[in-house]
Design a protein around this motif. Structure first.
Motif, PDB file in Angstrom:
ATOM      1  N   ASP A 139       0.816  -1.222   0.000  1.00  0.00           N
ATOM      2  CA  ASP A 139       0.000   0.000   0.000  1.00  0.00           C
ATOM      3  C   ASP A 139       0.848   1.271   0.000  1.00  0.00           C
ATOM      4  O   ASP A 139       0.313   2.376   0.080  1.00  0.00           O
ATOM      5  CB  ASP A 139      -0.925   0.016   1.228  1.00  0.00           C
ATOM      6  N   THR A 140       2.159   1.117  -0.071  1.00  0.00           N
ATOM      7  CA  THR A 140       3.058   2.268   0.007  1.00  0.00           C
ATOM      8  C   THR A 140       3.438   2.746  -1.394  1.00  0.00           C
ATOM      9  O   THR A 140       3.916   1.954  -2.215  1.00  0.00           O
ATOM     10  CB  THR A 140       4.341   1.921   0.782  1.00  0.00           C
ATOM     11  N   VAL A 141       3.205   4.037  -1.649  1.00  0.00           N
ATOM     12  CA  VAL A 141       3.564   4.618  -2.943  1.00  0.00           C
ATOM     13  C   VAL A 141       5.059   4.914  -2.963  1.00  0.00           C
ATOM     14  O   VAL A 141       5.567   5.635  -2.109  1.00  0.00           O
ATOM     15  CB  VAL A 141       2.773   5.916  -3.212  1.00  0.00           C
ATOM     16  N   TRP A 142       5.741   4.346  -3.930  1.00  0.00           N
ATOM     17  CA  TRP A 142       7.175   4.595  -4.090  1.00  0.00           C
ATOM     18  C   TRP A 142       7.443   5.635  -5.163  1.00  0.00           C
ATOM     19  O   TRP A 142       8.383   6.421  -5.047  1.00  0.00           O
ATOM     20  CB  TRP A 142       7.910   3.293  -4.429  1.00  0.00           C
ATOM     21  N   VAL A 143       6.656   5.647  -6.211  1.00  0.00           N
ATOM     22  CA  VAL A 143       6.844   6.593  -7.319  1.00  0.00           C
ATOM     23  C   VAL A 143       5.476   7.072  -7.778  1.00  0.00           C
ATOM     24  O   VAL A 143       4.546   6.277  -7.898  1.00  0.00           O
ATOM     25  CB  VAL A 143       7.574   5.938  -8.519  1.00  0.00           C
ATOM     26  N   ALA A 144       5.368   8.365  -8.012  1.00  0.00           N
ATOM     27  CA  ALA A 144       4.155   8.940  -8.584  1.00  0.00           C
ATOM     28  C   ALA A 144       4.544   9.930  -9.665  1.00  0.00           C
ATOM     29  O   ALA A 144       5.513  10.682  -9.507  1.00  0.00           O
ATOM     30  CB  ALA A 144       3.317   9.633  -7.509  1.00  0.00           C
ATOM     31  N   THR A 145       3.839   9.907 -10.767  1.00  0.00           N
ATOM     32  CA  THR A 145       4.119  10.877 -11.832  1.00  0.00           C
ATOM     33  C   THR A 145       3.495  12.216 -11.461  1.00  0.00           C
ATOM     34  O   THR A 145       2.510  12.288 -10.721  1.00  0.00           O
ATOM     35  CB  THR A 145       3.542  10.394 -13.173  1.00  0.00           C
ATOM     36  N   LYS A 146       4.067  13.277 -11.957  1.00  0.00           N
ATOM     37  CA  LYS A 146       3.508  14.607 -11.746  1.00  0.00           C
ATOM     38  C   LYS A 146       3.697  15.421 -13.004  1.00  0.00           C
ATOM     39  O   LYS A 146       4.643  15.207 -13.770  1.00  0.00           O
ATOM     40  CB  LYS A 146       4.163  15.302 -10.557  1.00  0.00           C
ATOM     41  N   ALA A 147       2.776  16.352 -13.225  1.00  0.00           N
ATOM     42  CA  ALA A 147       2.825  17.175 -14.432  1.00  0.00           C
ATOM     43  C   ALA A 147       4.001  18.136 -14.363  1.00  0.00           C
ATOM     44  O   ALA A 147       4.242  18.774 -13.337  1.00  0.00           O
ATOM     45  CB  ALA A 147       1.524  17.951 -14.602  1.00  0.00           C
ATOM     46  N   GLY A 148       4.742  18.227 -15.435  1.00  0.00           N
ATOM     47  CA  GLY A 148       5.865  19.156 -15.523  1.00  0.00           C
ATOM     48  C   GLY A 148       5.503  20.350 -16.388  1.00  0.00           C
ATOM     49  O   GLY A 148       4.342  20.534 -16.780  1.00  0.00           O
ATOM     50  N   PRO A 149       6.479  21.212 -16.714  1.00  0.00           N
ATOM     51  CA  PRO A 149       6.211  22.385 -17.551  1.00  0.00           C
ATOM     52  C   PRO A 149       5.819  21.974 -18.966  1.00  0.00           C
ATOM     53  O   PRO A 149       6.256  20.930 -19.464  1.00  0.00           O
ATOM     54  CB  PRO A 149       7.544  23.142 -17.531  1.00  0.00           C
ATOM     55  N   PHE A 150       4.976  22.781 -19.588  1.00  0.00           N
ATOM     56  CA  PHE A 150       4.554  22.526 -20.967  1.00  0.00           C
ATOM     57  C   PHE A 150       5.747  22.681 -21.907  1.00  0.00           C
ATOM     58  O   PHE A 150       6.492  23.661 -21.807  1.00  0.00           O
ATOM     59  CB  PHE A 150       3.459  23.511 -21.361  1.00  0.00           C
ATOM     60  N   LYS A 151       5.931  21.694 -22.794  1.00  0.00           N
ATOM     61  CA  LYS A 151       7.088  21.710 -23.702  1.00  0.00           C
ATOM     62  C   LYS A 151       6.749  22.547 -24.940  1.00  0.00           C
ATOM     63  O   LYS A 151       6.409  22.031 -26.008  1.00  0.00           O
ATOM     64  CB  LYS A 151       7.475  20.281 -24.064  1.00  0.00           C
ATOM     65  N   SER A 152       6.853  23.871 -24.759  1.00  0.00           N
ATOM     66  CA  SER A 152       6.426  24.806 -25.801  1.00  0.00           C
ATOM     67  C   SER A 152       7.221  24.641 -27.088  1.00  0.00           C
ATOM     68  O   SER A 152       6.655  24.706 -28.188  1.00  0.00           O
ATOM     69  CB  SER A 152       6.556  26.249 -25.297  1.00  0.00           C
ATOM     70  N   ALA A 153       8.538  24.443 -26.970  1.00  0.00           N
ATOM     71  CA  ALA A 153       9.365  24.342 -28.177  1.00  0.00           C
ATOM     72  C   ALA A 153       9.003  23.095 -28.977  1.00  0.00           C
ATOM     73  O   ALA A 153       8.930  23.142 -30.218  1.00  0.00           O
ATOM     74  CB  ALA A 153      10.843  24.327 -27.784  1.00  0.00           C
ATOM     75  N   VAL A 154       8.770  21.991 -28.282  1.00  0.00           N
ATOM     76  CA  VAL A 154       8.383  20.761 -28.975  1.00  0.00           C
ATOM     77  C   VAL A 154       7.024  20.934 -29.636  1.00  0.00           C
ATOM     78  O   VAL A 154       6.801  20.523 -30.781  1.00  0.00           O
ATOM     79  CB  VAL A 154       8.363  19.579 -27.990  1.00  0.00           C
ATOM     80  N   PHE A 155       6.084  21.559 -28.910  1.00  0.00           N
ATOM     81  CA  PHE A 155       4.757  21.837 -29.457  1.00  0.00           C
ATOM     82  C   PHE A 155       4.854  22.730 -30.694  1.00  0.00           C
ATOM     83  O   PHE A 155       4.195  22.497 -31.709  1.00  0.00           O
ATOM     84  CB  PHE A 155       3.901  22.505 -28.376  1.00  0.00           C
ATOM     85  N   ARG A 156       5.692  23.761 -30.628  1.00  0.00           N
ATOM     86  CA  ARG A 156       5.867  24.678 -31.765  1.00  0.00           C
ATOM     87  C   ARG A 156       6.387  23.947 -32.986  1.00  0.00           C
ATOM     88  O   ARG A 156       5.879  24.148 -34.099  1.00  0.00           O
ATOM     89  CB  ARG A 156       6.854  25.785 -31.367  1.00  0.00           C
ATOM     90  N   ASP A 157       7.367  23.070 -32.799  1.00  0.00           N
ATOM     91  CA  ASP A 157       7.966  22.368 -33.927  1.00  0.00           C
ATOM     92  C   ASP A 157       7.048  21.285 -34.479  1.00  0.00           C
ATOM     93  O   ASP A 157       7.047  21.017 -35.685  1.00  0.00           O
ATOM     94  CB  ASP A 157       9.301  21.746 -33.501  1.00  0.00           C
ATOM     95  N   SER A 158       6.248  20.671 -33.611  1.00  0.00           N
ATOM     96  CA  SER A 158       5.389  19.567 -34.050  1.00  0.00           C
ATOM     97  C   SER A 158       4.050  20.043 -34.581  1.00  0.00           C
ATOM     98  O   SER A 158       3.468  19.420 -35.472  1.00  0.00           O
ATOM     99  CB  SER A 158       5.161  18.597 -32.883  1.00  0.00           C
ATOM    100  N   GLU A 159       3.539  21.145 -34.023  1.00  0.00           N
ATOM    101  CA  GLU A 159       2.215  21.655 -34.402  1.00  0.00           C
ATOM    102  C   GLU A 159       2.302  23.146 -34.725  1.00  0.00           C
ATOM    103  O   GLU A 159       1.720  23.983 -34.030  1.00  0.00           O
ATOM    104  CB  GLU A 159       1.230  21.435 -33.243  1.00  0.00           C
ATOM    105  N   PRO A 160       3.032  23.518 -35.777  1.00  0.00           N
ATOM    106  CA  PRO A 160       3.276  24.941 -36.028  1.00  0.00           C
ATOM    107  C   PRO A 160       2.005  25.760 -36.252  1.00  0.00           C
ATOM    108  O   PRO A 160       1.922  26.908 -35.810  1.00  0.00           O
ATOM    109  CB  PRO A 160       4.173  24.936 -37.264  1.00  0.00           C
ATOM    110  N   GLU A 161       1.014  25.197 -36.965  1.00  0.00           N
ATOM    111  CA  GLU A 161      -0.205  25.958 -37.245  1.00  0.00           C
ATOM    112  C   GLU A 161      -1.006  26.190 -35.966  1.00  0.00           C
ATOM    113  O   GLU A 161      -1.493  27.299 -35.710  1.00  0.00           O
ATOM    114  CB  GLU A 161      -1.048  25.226 -38.285  1.00  0.00           C
ATOM    115  N   LEU A 162      -1.144  25.138 -35.153  1.00  0.00           N
ATOM    116  CA  LEU A 162      -1.868  25.298 -33.897  1.00  0.00           C
ATOM    117  C   LEU A 162      -1.104  26.195 -32.933  1.00  0.00           C
ATOM    118  O   LEU A 162      -1.695  26.992 -32.193  1.00  0.00           O
ATOM    119  CB  LEU A 162      -2.093  23.916 -33.272  1.00  0.00           C
ATOM    120  N   TYR A 163       0.215  26.107 -32.947  1.00  0.00           N
ATOM    121  CA  TYR A 163       1.051  26.971 -32.113  1.00  0.00           C
ATOM    122  C   TYR A 163       0.807  28.435 -32.459  1.00  0.00           C
ATOM    123  O   TYR A 163       0.622  29.279 -31.585  1.00  0.00           O
ATOM    124  CB  TYR A 163       2.520  26.618 -32.322  1.00  0.00           C
TER     125      TYR A 163
END
Length: 330
Positions: free
Chosen positions: A270-294
């Protein structure tokens, strides 16, 4: 209970006045203890020594934005805390220890049950440090105050994110009192009175103090090999160790991600050893992958640094970060 025979209340002074500044230089305040002990990044023994020995200008009493709101909200936090505790409060000025005049304490309140009150205004992301406890620097601050006043307990009132007040009672711990007193005694005796410089550390406080003492002027400075060799080697070794540690950390992190297999948490029983957490938005990756939506969601232009540098070179120099680039030498 507090013991008024242990301290003297200094004459009241206006915040930011010459008399206020002089009083702050005459001893160690409770908010400086964590810096002496190396527990925070915003202050240090070296930066405190520079202030106390007047090698840098003292705090002018000008508030930063966070300091302004802390001061503005202090009376409200104090009022609500006292109502919830069912206690009344006195608000004296700066108190000076009779036995150790170099220990100064400016309480946010002396409570009717003999305890101290410290009011803190802090951001929402610090909430985990206030759940049934208080941050280490606040606990040391209270124990400094408990030594000066003789109090056996204190309350820390932390306003979290502007909408949640945490009230935590802290009972006197003689081990912490001795730690604080010893740190203040040694610093005042061995560094301030003896005028002996403490070691420079890696804190932001020390870097800011160096920038204040030595504004960037450019040009070359010739030194002897003896002056730079040991520091150069120390920096290069630490740089390599940092790089090696980062690689080991990244490798371990990737193995944990693989073990997670897309899940949010890893548990052993019942003990949590690892939990994921939200990090900063990867703006540069988003810009390069989705230029029109960016482009659709780009609502403001970025700062034109080149034009700023050309039009205001002095302002540009003031805010430009300076990093070190150590060369390989024989």
């Amino acid at each position: 209970m507090t013991n008024s025979a242990l301290y003297q209340e200094l004459p009241p002074t206006e915040h930011g006045s010459p008399a206020w500044l002089e009083a702050r230089l005459a001893g160690i305040g409770s908010s400086e203890v964590s810096g002496l002990l190396g527990l925070v990044d915003w202050d240090s023994a070296w930066s405190i020594w520079l202030r106390k020995t007047r090698r840098v200008p003292a705090d002018a009493g000008v508030d930063t934005e966070s300091m302004f709101w802390g001061r503005a909200l202090e009376p409200i936090i104090r009022d609500v805390a006292c109502k919830r505790l069912g206690l009344t409060v006195d608000t004296p000025g700066t108190l000076r220890s009779a036995q150790r005049p170099h220990m100064l304490y400016s309480p946010d309140g002396l409570l009717s049950d003999g305890g101290l009150l410290e009011c803190k205004n802090t951001a929402w992301f610090m909430a985990n440090r206030w759940t049934g406890q208080i941050p280490d620097h606040a606990e040391l601050q209270l124990h400094h105050g408990m030594y000066v006043t003789g109090a056996t307990h204190a309350y820390a009132a932390g306003l979290i994110g502007g909408n949640r007040l945490e009230l935590v009672r802290v009972d006197r711990n003689e081990r912490l009192v001795e730690l604080v007193v010893d740190a203040c005694d040694r610093f005042w005796r061995d560094h301030v009175l003896a005028d002996v410089e403490p070691p420079i550390t890696g804190t932001t406080a020390d870097r800011d103090a160096i920038d204040q003492l030595h504004p960037f002027t450019g040009g070359d400075l010739h030194v002897t090999r003896d002056e730079i060799a040991a520091l150069h080697t120390e920096y290069k070794l630490a740089q390599q160790a940092e790089s090696d540690a980062a690689k080991r950390k990244d490798a371990a992190g990737n193995k944990i991600r693989a073990l997670l297999g897309g899940h949010a948490r890893l548990l052993v029983g019942d003990t949590v050893w690892v939990a994921t957490k939200a990090g900063p938005f990867k703006s540069a990756v988003f810009r390069d992958s989705e230029p029109e939506l960016y482009a659709e969601y780009l609502t403001r232009a970025s700062l034109d640094i080149d034009e700023l540098r050309e039009d205001h070179p002095d302002v540009y120099a003031r805010y430009r970060a300076i990093s070190l680039d150590l060369k390989e030498v024989a």
